[in-house]
Design a protein around this motif. Structure first.
Motif, PDB file in Angstrom:
ATOM      1  N   GLU A 201       0.719  -1.141  -0.090  1.00 38.41           N
ATOM      2  CA  GLU A 201      -0.007  -0.022  -0.002  1.00 38.41           C
ATOM      3  C   GLU A 201       0.815   1.139  -0.011  1.00 38.41           C
ATOM      4  O   GLU A 201       0.610   2.359  -0.588  1.00 38.41           O
ATOM      5  N   PHE A 205       0.795   4.076  -2.699  1.00 36.91           N
ATOM      6  CA  PHE A 205       0.682   5.532  -2.598  1.00 36.91           C
ATOM      7  C   PHE A 205       1.819   6.445  -3.247  1.00 36.91           C
ATOM      8  O   PHE A 205       1.465   7.353  -4.128  1.00 36.91           O
ATOM      9  N   LEU A 216      -6.034   7.916  -2.924  1.00 35.29           N
ATOM     10  CA  LEU A 216      -6.178   6.404  -2.910  1.00 35.29           C
ATOM     11  C   LEU A 216      -7.131   5.850  -1.732  1.00 35.29           C
ATOM     12  O   LEU A 216      -6.776   6.293  -0.694  1.00 35.29           O
ATOM     13  N   THR A 218      -7.891   2.610   0.082  1.00 35.58           N
ATOM     14  CA  THR A 218      -7.298   1.410   0.639  1.00 35.58           C
ATOM     15  C   THR A 218      -8.539   0.272   0.476  1.00 35.58           C
ATOM     16  O   THR A 218      -9.702   0.631   0.942  1.00 35.58           O
ATOM     17  N   SER A 241      -7.090   0.811  -4.223  1.00 32.33           N
ATOM     18  CA  SER A 241      -5.927   0.000  -4.441  1.00 32.33           C
ATOM     19  C   SER A 241      -6.464  -1.269  -4.559  1.00 32.33           C
ATOM     20  O   SER A 241      -7.072  -1.905  -4.054  1.00 32.33           O
ATOM     21  N   TYR A 349       1.275  12.743   2.543  1.00 38.99           N
ATOM     22  CA  TYR A 349       0.362  11.779   3.019  1.00 38.99           C
ATOM     23  C   TYR A 349      -0.858  12.288   4.043  1.00 38.99           C
ATOM     24  O   TYR A 349      -0.404  12.921   5.039  1.00 38.99           O
ATOM     25  N   PHE A 377      -5.910   9.663   1.524  1.00 41.27           N
ATOM     26  CA  PHE A 377      -5.734   8.122   1.615  1.00 41.27           C
ATOM     27  C   PHE A 377      -7.005   7.972   2.580  1.00 41.27           C
ATOM     28  O   PHE A 377      -7.159   8.396   3.618  1.00 41.27           O
TER      29      PHE A 377
END
Length: 450
Positions: A201, A205, A216, A218, A241, A349, A377
């Motif tokens: 992951e 990213f 993104l 998850t 993802s 992030y 994320f």
């Protein structure tokens, strides 16, 4: 599971170990207050098998167990509803109100509730909220006992949320001993696969997010989260993802290393049973049990894990893999990995975790409608608190969270990229560098297509 079903299940398990299973079923059929069709439906679910239409229950039960195959349908309506759960005529019943997919509908003629199989994701929320036991999921304990009887290499893979479920003094090594007593070859923490996926992951990213506006979502952990995206918010699939869950990754890695092995997952979630039945994942995990079902085995066989000696293993799971069990855990683990592997990207992030159906739906709706969410994320878990709040947990989500955090943060391995075992496993899969994690052929074992 309501008390009547639990008592039935324990009697079935004991009779199977005592080798008088079919006689016990015949006796139970005479003793219970269920009509013939209801009893057959309940036995079908409690035994985890699909029964043929046949007047002779014992005959069709024998065939079902002998020719066991994973049934596509997991959650079933086993008997009609009364009006006891309908508080006000203007309000929907609990199961209708709680279903994330609006899959429980009322028959306009009989006014009985039905499951719309086209909408149902087999998440099991209705099973958990129905106090009458009108809904029941397939419980694969009899197929498990058959699997243990007929195979030497059956491995239990346990969800990170298992720590603390059977007592604060029950260590992972005591749990391992308990699985030996049941008949398993070994017990392994799924956290090792979570560690492998954390690194994947982090690489995803790095490749997917180039600026603060990229996104993104998850796919780790929660099948209910993924089902919401696939069934309701499918325009967002492109941002998900393409990774399997830790459960699937663990099973695939173990079967790659030893094709003869059989894998049984144990966790707090009914939806994991549905995940194992998905068309592109069938066969990866052989059976799925819940903590509640495992407790039924312990109770029936008089196994108390806290009284057992420890079967010690080497440390192989990191803090990051173990905190997948609770909301925000995936985000923390992936963030730590990004900081170590791609420090120049760490400032980009910006994670956000949501948990519970309401929060999950709200953020997916906002993303789909283009509303600003101030995150790139997104981690979602269908249960409040994450897996520690799963419907088949033994202890409260607060106790579960405390146990998971204590266990995870005491791990001598803090991030998976510092785990020699994880790096060695990657090499055995012909993944020799973090750059190899970008190669779709080399990482096929961790991929799925939504």
């Amino acid at each position: 599971m309501n008390k009547d079903y639990k008592n039935l299940l324990k009697k079935l398990i004991k009779s199977y170990y005592d080798d008088n299973f079919y006689e016990e079923v015949s006796n139970l059929q005479k003793e219970t207050n269920f009509n013939e069709e209801e009893f057959k439906a309940i036995i079908s679910s409690l035994c985890g098998i699909k029964l043929e239409q046949n007047d002779n229950l014992i005959e069709t039960l024998r065939k079902g167990i002998t020719n066991y195959k994973i049934s596509a349908k997991l959650v079933e309506k086993v008997h009609s509803c009364s009006d006891s759960c309908k508080e006000e005529s203007s309000k929907p019943r609990k199961c209708v109100a709680s279903c994330p997919f609006n899959a429980i509908v009322e028959d306009p003629l009989s006014h009985n509730l039905l499951i719309n199989s086209d909408l149902c994701s087999d998440c099991g929320v209705c099973v958990n909220v129905c106090e009458e036991g009108s809904f029941l999921e397939k419980i694969e304990l009899i197929p498990l006992l058959e699997l243990l009887k007929n195979n030497k290499n059956v491995i239990a893979i346990v969800a990170p949320a298992i720590i603390g479920q059977f007592g604060k003094d029950v260590t992972m090594d005591k749990l391992r001993t308990s699985f030996f007593k049941i008949g398993f070859k070994d017990m392994i923490e799924v956290a090792f696969a979570a560690d492998m996926l954390t690194l994947k992951e982090a690489v995803e990213f790095d490749h997917h997010v180039k600026n603060p506006n990229d996104l993104l979502i998850t796919s780790c952990c929660c099948p209910m989260w993924i089902a919401m995206i696939k069934k309701v918010y499918h325009s967002l699939v492109k941002d998900v993802s393409p990774s399997v869950s830790p459960m699937i990754a663990a099973a695939r890695v173990l079967k790659f290393l030893n094709p003869e092995v059989k894998v049984v997952f144990i966790g707090p979630c009914i939806a994991k049973k549905a995940e194992a039945r998905e068309a592109d994942l069938v066969g990866d995990v052989d059976l799925v049990l819940t903590f509640d079902e495992l407790k039924s085995i312990y109770d029936t066989l008089s196994i108390n894990p806290k009284d057992l000696e420890e079967t010690v293993s080497v440390e192989y799971a990191s803090k990051g893999g173990r905190i997948y069990a609770r909301a925000g855990g995936v985000s923390i683990a992936v963030g730590d990995a990004i900081e170590e592997l791609f420090n120049e990207k760490h400032h980009l992030y910006n994670p956000k975790n949501v948990h519970g159906v309401k929060e999950c739906k709200e953020i997916l709706k906002d993303i789909q409608e283009g509303n600003k969410i101030n995150a790139n994320f997104i981690e979602g878990m269908g249960c409040i608190g994450g897996c520690v709040g799963g419907p088949k947990r033994i202890i409260s989500k607060e106790e579960g969270l405390e146990s998971v955090d204590k266990f995870a943060f005491s791990s001598p391995i803090k991030t998976p990229n510092n785990s020699e075992l994880i790096l060695d496993l990657f090499k055995r899969l012909n993944i020799n560098s973090f750059e190899d994690l970008t190669d779709p052929k080399k990482t096929e074992i961790f991929h799925r297509k939504f």
